[in-house]
Write an enzyme that holds these catalytic residues in place. Sequence first.
Site, mmCIF file in Angstrom:
data_model
loop_
_atom_site.group_PDB
_atom_site.id
_atom_site.type_symbol
_atom_site.label_atom_id
_atom_site.label_comp_id
_atom_site.label_asym_id
_atom_site.label_seq_id
_atom_site.Cartn_x
_atom_site.Cartn_y
_atom_site.Cartn_z
ATOM 1 N N GLY A 92 -9.704 -4.559 11.949
ATOM 2 C CA GLY A 92 -8.748 -5.028 12.943
ATOM 3 C C GLY A 92 -7.507 -5.590 12.280
ATOM 4 O O GLY A 92 -7.401 -5.649 11.052
ATOM 5 N N ASP A 93 -6.569 -6.004 13.106
ATOM 6 C CA ASP A 93 -5.311 -6.613 12.663
ATOM 7 C C ASP A 93 -5.408 -8.104 12.954
ATOM 8 O O ASP A 93 -5.537 -8.504 14.110
ATOM 9 C CB ASP A 93 -4.149 -5.984 13.428
ATOM 10 C CG ASP A 93 -2.790 -6.541 13.038
ATOM 11 O OD1 ASP A 93 -2.708 -7.726 12.658
ATOM 12 O OD2 ASP A 93 -1.799 -5.793 13.126
ATOM 13 N N PHE A 94 -5.356 -8.940 11.909
ATOM 14 C CA PHE A 94 -5.601 -10.368 12.179
ATOM 15 C C PHE A 94 -4.476 -11.052 12.941
ATOM 16 O O PHE A 94 -4.618 -12.197 13.360
ATOM 17 C CB PHE A 94 -6.010 -11.151 10.928
ATOM 18 C CG PHE A 94 -5.078 -11.099 9.736
ATOM 19 C CD1 PHE A 94 -3.720 -11.280 9.842
ATOM 20 C CD2 PHE A 94 -5.621 -10.918 8.469
ATOM 21 C CE1 PHE A 94 -2.900 -11.282 8.736
ATOM 22 C CE2 PHE A 94 -4.806 -10.914 7.340
ATOM 23 C CZ PHE A 94 -3.442 -11.092 7.475
ATOM 24 N N ARG B 108 -6.113 -16.379 -0.851
ATOM 25 C CA ARG B 108 -4.882 -15.720 -1.303
ATOM 26 C C ARG B 108 -4.301 -14.849 -0.198
ATOM 27 O O ARG B 108 -3.864 -13.725 -0.429
ATOM 28 C CB ARG B 108 -5.148 -14.880 -2.569
ATOM 29 C CG ARG B 108 -5.749 -15.650 -3.727
ATOM 30 C CD ARG B 108 -4.845 -16.746 -4.255
ATOM 31 N NE ARG B 108 -3.817 -16.215 -5.135
ATOM 32 C CZ ARG B 108 -2.611 -16.736 -5.264
ATOM 33 N NH1 ARG B 108 -2.269 -17.774 -4.527
ATOM 34 N NH2 ARG B 108 -1.737 -16.237 -6.105
ATOM 35 N N TYR C 247 0.805 -1.212 0.000
ATOM 36 C CA TYR C 247 0.000 0.000 0.000
ATOM 37 C C TYR C 247 0.840 1.264 0.000
ATOM 38 O O TYR C 247 0.296 2.365 0.092
ATOM 39 C CB TYR C 247 -0.932 0.007 1.218
ATOM 40 C CG TYR C 247 -1.946 -1.111 1.227
ATOM 41 C CD1 TYR C 247 -2.440 -1.644 0.041
ATOM 42 C CD2 TYR C 247 -2.425 -1.637 2.419
ATOM 43 C CE1 TYR C 247 -3.374 -2.666 0.049
ATOM 44 C CE2 TYR C 247 -3.364 -2.656 2.434
ATOM 45 C CZ TYR C 247 -3.834 -3.172 1.242
ATOM 46 O OH TYR C 247 -4.754 -4.174 1.243
ATOM 47 N N TRP D 155 -11.592 -11.946 -8.331
ATOM 48 C CA TRP D 155 -12.804 -12.639 -7.858
ATOM 49 C C TRP D 155 -13.951 -12.525 -8.849
ATOM 50 O O TRP D 155 -14.878 -13.339 -8.811
ATOM 51 C CB TRP D 155 -13.198 -12.128 -6.473
ATOM 52 C CG TRP D 155 -12.113 -12.344 -5.466
ATOM 53 C CD1 TRP D 155 -11.574 -11.424 -4.618
ATOM 54 C CD2 TRP D 155 -11.384 -13.562 -5.227
ATOM 55 N NE1 TRP D 155 -10.567 -11.975 -3.870
ATOM 56 C CE2 TRP D 155 -10.430 -13.287 -4.217
ATOM 57 C CE3 TRP D 155 -11.435 -14.842 -5.764
ATOM 58 C CZ2 TRP D 155 -9.548 -14.249 -3.747
ATOM 59 C CZ3 TRP D 155 -10.552 -15.814 -5.295
ATOM 60 C CH2 TRP D 155 -9.627 -15.507 -4.303
ATOM 61 N N GLN E 60 7.597 -9.404 -3.629
ATOM 62 C CA GLN E 60 6.655 -8.418 -3.103
ATOM 63 C C GLN E 60 6.177 -8.676 -1.676
ATOM 64 O O GLN E 60 5.556 -7.782 -1.082
ATOM 65 C CB GLN E 60 5.432 -8.346 -4.026
ATOM 66 C CG GLN E 60 5.749 -7.800 -5.400
ATOM 67 C CD GLN E 60 4.502 -7.460 -6.181
ATOM 68 O OE1 GLN E 60 4.206 -8.072 -7.192
ATOM 69 N NE2 GLN E 60 3.759 -6.471 -5.730
ATOM 70 N N HIS F 221 -0.238 -17.131 1.303
ATOM 71 C CA HIS F 221 0.954 -17.067 0.442
ATOM 72 C C HIS F 221 1.725 -15.764 0.612
ATOM 73 O O HIS F 221 2.845 -15.641 0.115
ATOM 74 C CB HIS F 221 0.575 -17.294 -1.023
ATOM 75 C CG HIS F 221 -0.086 -16.134 -1.698
ATOM 76 N ND1 HIS F 221 -0.015 -15.926 -3.062
ATOM 77 C CD2 HIS F 221 -0.851 -15.114 -1.211
ATOM 78 C CE1 HIS F 221 -0.689 -14.842 -3.380
ATOM 79 N NE2 HIS F 221 -1.211 -14.335 -2.286
#
Length: 368
Positions: free
Chosen positions: A257-259, A274, A151, A185, A328, A277
């Site tokens: 939230g932050d997983f 996805r 980002y 998707w 990446q 990975h």
Amino acid sequence: MGKPRPSGRNSGGCGKGSAKEQKLLSRAEVLFTASDLGLFDALALGPMDAAAVARALGSSPRGTRLLLETCASLGLVQWEDGMGGPTFALTRLSRLFLLAGSPLSQCSMLRYLAGTTVQCWGELGGAVREGRSQYAQAVGVATWEPFKAIYRCPAPHSGTTPHPGPTPRSHAERLLFMQALQDTWSVYGERVLTAFDLSEFRVICDIGGGSGALATACARLYPTSLVSVFDTPDVVAAARTHFRPPRGAPPIRFLGGDFFRSRLPSADLYILARVLHDWTDADAARLLGRIGRAGGRGTALLLVEAVLTPGGCGPVRTLLLSLTMLLQTQGRERTEAEYQNMAAAAGFTRCFQCRPTGGDLNVMLTRK
């Protein structure tokens, strides 16, 4: 009109790739450029000669003709001989996937690949030598956290200086990345969600679900289920602002939230599409462990990934994706056995199944 893209290659010097590599790069660049210029949209109304396409694009007649002829040779457009000379028209596939207004359009994905991904691939030599992401060298973002790099988030300031917040560049990159996943998707969503019958699951949570494209498809296919997306607060805000569902689409919930740190919502089925990975083995195992603890007995897990063959020697497209992950992110593509073992270590030990989708992605379902 598209913006010019950097074309430097730092992996081994200019022009040192094999003939096959140069051919593949050239073909990709033709597709990226034609899409970026709007060539396929210009042909949407019907067959046109090269001069008419050049006028529509505001490009040179000579360059446009050469690009059209090359696109025709690659099967991207159709060459038609006419009384006044050749004309060019869309093929069935280009009308489906390369028009900006098509429901199956891949234009955002092509823009993302042509920009950030191509820049990172120019640093492949450095990635192999160092064994890590090349975002710092390719786009000037120095961070080990994959999505801060993806980002283009600015680095935090030191001391008491406040964080500058998202820049216009980072905001645009986030939106483009989210749009690119929406393109994925639009093609794969129904395939992955119908590989197994998910109608038994009352509460479904798409972890790292971005814009909600996959979750919206899930809610449409399984209308008795309550479907939610769990992603970072910035992504949730962007999804609510820029990715409004079409009229009549079933409602989905967005949870921020932050997983890795926040409490995960309770669900009967967790979807990780996805996501694994992107992360190291240790981080992927940590995320799966948190999901395993969030769900009760009988909770199920749906994994969607490009799966390597046993031993990890193919297929070629998945190996290339694995190199992209090196460039990446912190992650890689994995074999079915690796995903099964990781899920089992998190408590998902029952009824592991893996099914193909007819494309690059496989779907795996397992239960606690």
